[in-house]
Design an enzyme around this catalytic site. Structure first.
Site: not given
Ligand code: PGA
Length: 253
Positions: A8, A10, A97, A99, A170, A176, A215
């Site tokens: 992803n 983003k 997601h 976010e 997740e 992140g 992560s």
């Molecule tokens: P990350 O993000 O690997 O940077 O933790 C995962 C995601 O948002 O799908």
């Protein structure tokens, strides 16, 4: 079941950068993608067609749209339809997601509408679910997964082809942050997701992939991907560099 290794990107990478990363990824994995592994990249909209073109002749490489609006067309200024994603080469769409839920403010109900609409439009879907840290601490993990999955899948046909649907677990606190969930936490949450999928879809629920995200890095992926009920990963930060994501795609294979 094939393992789905998803990236992803983003809101990172302009067109040329995205194309270069996609090309580098294809080169790094040339002839090395093991049977039973597939690669899926969610680039930003503006790079979707460019990345899709780089993957066009590659077996086991797919692209997807990070977002869309659940209507065929119309007066929805600024929005993109599932048909437009497909036109740009996408085979998948991402829904739910964290976010979009927690930064943009999408409700469980909207996530459900989007999931059903994308599937009906011919896209495959990766539906994301996951708890916030305070929800985990208060013992609400299973209730959160139950609520997000039941709402997210409410209008999905019960006879869905399981190859067209995946769930990404997740935990919000692991996205992140560098704080990856431990094996026990992943096993517990994925078993819970599997139980709910079996309850909703009966036997078909066994064949719906459950990805882990939060992560994931080249050095922790092999351990994660080997766990029960982990059918792939969804990777943000560590997917931005081709070398790093290629190592993740090959981890433990
Ligand atoms: P990350 O993000 O690997 O940077 O933790 C995962 C995601 O948002 O799908």
């Amino acid at each position: 079941m094939n393992k789905l290794m998803a990236a992803n990107w983003k809101m990172y990478k302009i067109y040329e950068e995205a194309k270069d990363t996609a090309e580098a990824l294809v080169k790094l994995l040339d002839g090395k993608l093991p049977d039973g592994r597939e690669v899926l990249v969610f680039p930003p909209f503006t790079a979707l067609r460019g990345v899709s073109k780089k993957f066009k002749d590659e077996k086991g490489f797919w692209t997807g749209g990070q977002d869309f609006w659940p209507e065929k067309e119309g007066a929805f200024t600024g929005e993109i339809s599932p048909g437009m994603l497909r036109d740009a080469g996408a085979a998948f769409a991402l829904t739910g997601h964290s976010e979009r839920r927690h930064v943009i403010g999408e409700s469980d109900e909207l996530v459900g509408r989007k999931t059903a609409f994308a599937l009906a439009s011919g896209l495959s879907v990766v539906l994301c679910v996951g708890e916030k840290i305070e929800e985990r601490r208060s013992g609400a993990l299973e209730a959160v997964l139950e609520r997000q999955l039941r709402a997210g899948l409410a209008d999905v046909p019960r006879e869905i082809d399981p190859a067209r649907l995946a769930v990404a677990y997740e935990p919000v606190w692991a996205i992140g942050t560098g704080e990856v969930a431990g094996p026990k936490e992943i096993l517990g949450a994925h078993a819970c997701v599997r139980r709910i999928l079996l309850d909703i879809f009966e036997n078909i629920g066994n064949d719906i992939k459950i990805l882990y995200g939060g992560s994931v890095k080249p050095d922790n992926c092999a351990e994660i991907i080997a766990l029960d009920n982990v059918d792939g990963v969804l990777v943000g930060g560590a997917s931005l560099a081709a070398e790093s994501f290629a190592r993740i795609v090959l981890a433990g294979a």
